[in-house]
Structures are given as structure tokens and as C-alpha cells.
Design an enzyme around this catalytic site. Structure first.
Site, PDB file in Angstrom:
ATOM      1  N   HIS A  67       0.759  -1.219   0.012  1.00 32.76           N
ATOM      2  CA  HIS A  67       0.002  -0.104  -0.194  1.00 32.76           C
ATOM      3  C   HIS A  67       0.907   1.291   0.008  1.00 32.76           C
ATOM      4  CE1 HIS A  67      -3.960   1.802   1.643  1.00 32.76           C
ATOM      5  NE2 HIS A  67      -3.419   2.831   0.818  1.00 32.76           N
ATOM      6  N   HIS A  69       1.332   4.948  -2.410  1.00 29.07           N
ATOM      7  CA  HIS A  69       0.788   5.566  -3.495  1.00 29.07           C
ATOM      8  C   HIS A  69       1.962   6.710  -4.230  1.00 29.07           C
ATOM      9  CE1 HIS A  69      -3.361   5.389  -2.252  1.00 29.07           C
ATOM     10  NE2 HIS A  69      -3.033   5.394  -1.113  1.00 29.07           N
ATOM     11  N   ALA A 149      -9.336  10.926   3.291  1.00 23.49           N
ATOM     12  CA  ALA A 149      -8.436  11.886   2.280  1.00 23.49           C
ATOM     13  C   ALA A 149      -9.093  11.361   0.668  1.00 23.49           C
ATOM     14  CB  ALA A 149      -7.056  11.890   2.303  1.00 23.49           C
ATOM     15  N   ASP A 257       3.622   4.775  12.177  1.00 19.56           N
ATOM     16  CA  ASP A 257       4.268   6.366  12.030  1.00 19.56           C
ATOM     17  C   ASP A 257       3.975   6.840  13.276  1.00 19.56           C
ATOM     18  OD1 ASP A 257       1.689   6.879  11.577  1.00 19.56           O
ATOM     19  OD2 ASP A 257       2.144   8.031   9.757  1.00 19.56           O
ATOM     20  N   ILE A 259       1.537   8.357  14.400  1.00 16.59           N
ATOM     21  CA  ILE A 259       0.366   9.348  13.906  1.00 16.59           C
ATOM     22  C   ILE A 259      -0.713   8.771  13.493  1.00 16.59           C
ATOM     23  CG2 ILE A 259       0.001  11.449  12.466  1.00 16.59           C
ATOM     24  CD1 ILE A 259       3.237  11.375  12.152  1.00 16.59           C
ATOM     25  N   ASP A 283       1.850   3.398   3.118  1.00 16.07           N
ATOM     26  CA  ASP A 283       0.479   4.426   2.590  1.00 16.07           C
ATOM     27  C   ASP A 283       1.214   5.915   2.225  1.00 16.07           C
ATOM     28  OD1 ASP A 283      -1.903   5.090   1.789  1.00 16.07           O
ATOM     29  OD2 ASP A 283      -2.520   5.481   3.864  1.00 16.07           O
ATOM     30  N   ALA A 317      -3.690  12.673   5.337  1.00 17.60           N
ATOM     31  CA  ALA A 317      -3.831  12.267   4.159  1.00 17.60           C
ATOM     32  C   ALA A 317      -2.650  11.448   3.696  1.00 17.60           C
ATOM     33  CB  ALA A 317      -3.818  13.547   3.165  1.00 17.60           C
TER      34      ALA A 317
END
Length: 394
Positions: A67, A69, A149, A257, A259, A283, A317
Site C-alpha cells: 500500500h 501511493h 482523504a 508512524d 501518527i 501508505d 492524508a
């Protein structure tokens, strides 16, 4: 270097498929792993290229990021060979040797362009870079309630006919689809994906626990980025999260992460799901490996600071997480072993994508996709199919 010679990485700790060798070596020949053993067993030929290190250096299989982008100002949705080439050249820096080029919710035309491009790239890619082993279609078949997002204007109901068209455009290379199975026709698409050997992943979904059970019956076997974009845990409605914890049929992605979910929630997920079912992902967006600033995600401005990427309204996002940092964070948050990390970054994704006969572990005969880590778990070297794709500068 003579193309018929071998590379020997000597006097290192080798995390092979069945054991960890403290004073080990590994030989790479013609893109494959051809020998693994203890250093006293190593026979060097005059033509061999020997890299001699010390047992504080660790050799692990390359990560498979199912995963991702984008990275380094490139995104799978750019729809260009140059974008995928940039991703493939950059990812070995963080220890990733294979990945799924991941799309996002956009217009049908934009998605189809990205799929055609990725399908063509997969057919023509070279051995020197991280390998695009398929495509992850994230959206548009998701829940408007859990868009995150993903641009809501392009969300649509699951559609088997449209998926068939897209799979044809992609040359058959879509390997994983994130969808909301509770949406109209969601179970029909889930069943079709299972029938055609595509992984059906529950994500951006408002499914109840029982609806996840129905999706598993239909063929779902994966959860997209745990905690994010899903119905959470409630004591009277376990939701997607509860199903991820409890249903052994599911592999579960996690962005570690610190977060997207707090370190304590990573620990909770790890304790419940274990390394047997967890898959570490990044991601990540095009902003990874770039400076702070504003970048594009599906036509939306994304603001990036040192650790976080958000839309204008503060919505998370994607990430700028590097895979080697995901490894360090996960070990820190959970106190897991490096052997378990290998399961979560290489073995599990390889098994889920039906690639474990060639990738996902260090074993004689498998692809020479390996990463050398130093004592601080920084990436020193990455080999993609036997080619040195990254070497840390002194």
C-alpha cells in the site's frame, strides 16, 4: 562486474526462512539466492565479488509494500512510466524491494489511465529497481462515511462490470482491491475478486462486525490500514476493528508512524493480531523524501511538515513514512523481534499476494531481494533481484 560472477555478503547475521545464522554468509547469482550458510562453509571462487562486513550487520528479505501511493514527487496516479520508475528507484533506499502501485478514488478516466500505465510498466520494468508486483486499487468502491482523504465526489458503489474493464486495462495486474463490502453490490464484487484470485480488502468501510463476517464468507481476506477509515471498536458493536482483531482469516495492514495511530494502539494491535497476520505498510505520498511544503493528492492540496501530511481541514492524508522507520517504530512500540518484523514486512505480504514461492524470505532459489541493515537498523545496502540498487554513502 562479470555477469556470471556471484556476490557474496560475508560475516553477517542472516535472517533466513528457517533460522538465523549469526556468523553467516549469503551468495547471490543470476538474480537468485544460491547459497546460505555459516562462514566456515563458504567457498569463494576467484570471480566472486565479496562484501565482508561483521555480524552486527543483518541481512533480511526486502520489504514488500502492498500500500504505497507515491514517493520523491512521483505518484501512481500520475499515470506515467517516469513516475513509477522514480518510485522504483527511490524505494530501495528504505529497504523496499517490491510494491503494489496504489491508486486512489478519482474519475473513472484518471483511474483507468493509471491502471493502463502501471500494467504496461509491469511488463517492461528492469531488474535494477524495486519491482512493481501488481496494483492496489484503493477506491472508488468505498463508503462515503469513511472517505478519509479520498475525494467524496468520485466515490461510487462497487461495480463488477467496471472492475472487469479496469482489470483488462491493467493487463490483469490488479492484485488487491480496497472496498466497502456493506455498500450496494459490495459482496458481489468481493466474491468476484476471490474467484479471480484478487485480494479483497475491507477498507474505508462502515461495516458492522456481522457485515465483515459476511464479507469474509464472500472471500475478503485483508484489512486496509487498521484504525483509519473504518468503523471503530464499541462494546456493543465490534465493527471492522473488532473483526480485524478477532478473525484469523484476515491479514491486517498497519501504518506505524505513531501518527495514524498512537504507539499504544500499535502495541494493542500487535498483541491481539500478532506478527502472524500483521502487514506493515507506508501508505506514503509523493512528499516522502521531499522537503516540507504543499503537494498534490488527487487534485487536493496536502500540507506536509516533518512527520505529518494533512488536507486543509486537518484530515490525515496518507503518510511520509519510510519502511525502515516503520520497522524501527514497530520494534520500539511493541518490543517485537527482527524475525517478527521479517514476517510483517516480507513473509506475510508475499503469502497474501501468492508470491511466497519466489519472494518474502531468504531461501535458496528465491529472488535475490535482500536488505543489509547496520547495528542501528539503518539500510546499508539493498539488492533487487541480485542487483545492488542502493548503497549508503559513508
Amino acid at each position: 562486474m562479470d555477469t556470471h560472477s556471484s556476490i557474496i555478503i560475508y560475516n553477517v547475521t542472516v535472517y533466513s526462512e528457517n533460522q538465523t545464522l549469526k556468523n553467516g554468509y549469503i551468495k547471490l547469482t543470476n538474480k537468485k539466492i544460491t547459497e546460505i550458510g555459516e562462514i566456515h562453509q563458504c567457498v569463494r571462487e576467484p570471480k566472486d565479488h565479496v562484501i565482508e562486513l561483521s555480524p552486527s550487520y543483518k541481512v533480511i528479505p526486502g520489504a514488500i509494500d502492498v500500500h504505497i501511493h507515491g514517493v520523491n514527487n512521483a505518484d501512481a496516479m500520475d499515470g506515467t512510466a517516469e513516475a513509477l520508475k522514480t518510485m522504483a528507484r527511490t524505494l530501495p533506499k528504505e529497504g523496499t524491494t517490491s510494491f503494489l502501485a496504489t491508486t486512489m478514488t478519482q474519475s473513472n478516466e484518471a483511474v483507468e489511465k493509471a491502471l493502463r500505465n502501471a500494467g504496461a510498466y509491469i511488463e517492461e520494468q528492469t531488474d535494477a529497481d524495486a519491482e512493481v508486483v501488481g496494483i492496489h486499487l484503493e477506491g472508488p468502491f468505498i463508503s462515503p462515511k469513511r472517505a478519509g482523504a479520498q475525494p467524496p465526489t468520485h466515490i461510487q458503489d462497487p461495480n463488477v462490470t467496471l472492475f472487469q474493464e479496469w482489470q483488462k486495462a491493467a493487463g490483469g495486474h490488479i492484485k488487491l482491491v480496497t472496498l466497502a463490502p456493506e455498500q450496494p453490490n459490495g459482496l458481489a464484487l468481493t466474491s468476484y475478486l476471490k474467484e479471480t484470485n484478487v485480494v479483497a480488502s475491507i477498507g474505508h468501510s462502515d461495516s458492522t462486525y456481522d457485515q465483515v463476517g459476511e464479507a469474509i464468507e464472500a472471500g475478503a481476506s485483508h484489512i486496509t490500514h487498521l484504525y483509519n477509515g473504518m468503523r471503530g471498536l464499541h462494546h456493543r458493536e465490534p465493527g471492522v476493528l473488532g473483526a480485524a482483531y478477532l478473525r484469523d482469516e484476515l491479514f491486517v495492514e498497519l501504518i506505524t508512524d505513531g501518527i495514524h495511530c498512537r504507539p499504544e494502539m500499535v502495541k494493542l494491535a500487535y498483541d491481539q493480531i500478532t506478527s502472524e497476520r500483521m502487514i506493515l505498510i507506508t501508505d506514503s505520498l509523493r512528499a516522502k523524501w521531499l522537503k516540507n511544503g504543499t503537494y498534490d493528492l488527487g487534485g487536493q492540496p496536502v500540507h506536509v511538515n516533518d512527520t505529518t501530511a494533512t488536507l486543509a481541514d486537518g484530515t490525515l492524508a496518507g503518510s511520509i513514512l519510510k519502511m525502515n522507520d516503520a520497522i524501527k517504530n514497530t520494534m520500539s512500540f511493541t518490543n517485537c523481534s527482527l524475525e517478527e518484523i521479517v514476517k510483517m514486512t516480507a513473509e506475510n505480504p508475499a503469502k497474501q499476494l501468492n508470491l511466497f514461492d519466489t519472494k518474502g524470505s531468504i531461501k535458496i532459489g528465491k529472488d535475490a531481494d535482500i536488505v543489509v541493515l547496520n547495528e542501528n537498523l539503518d539500510v546499508e545496502m539493498t539488492f533487487c533481484r541480485g542487483t545492488l540498487s542502493f548503497k549508503k554513502e559513508d
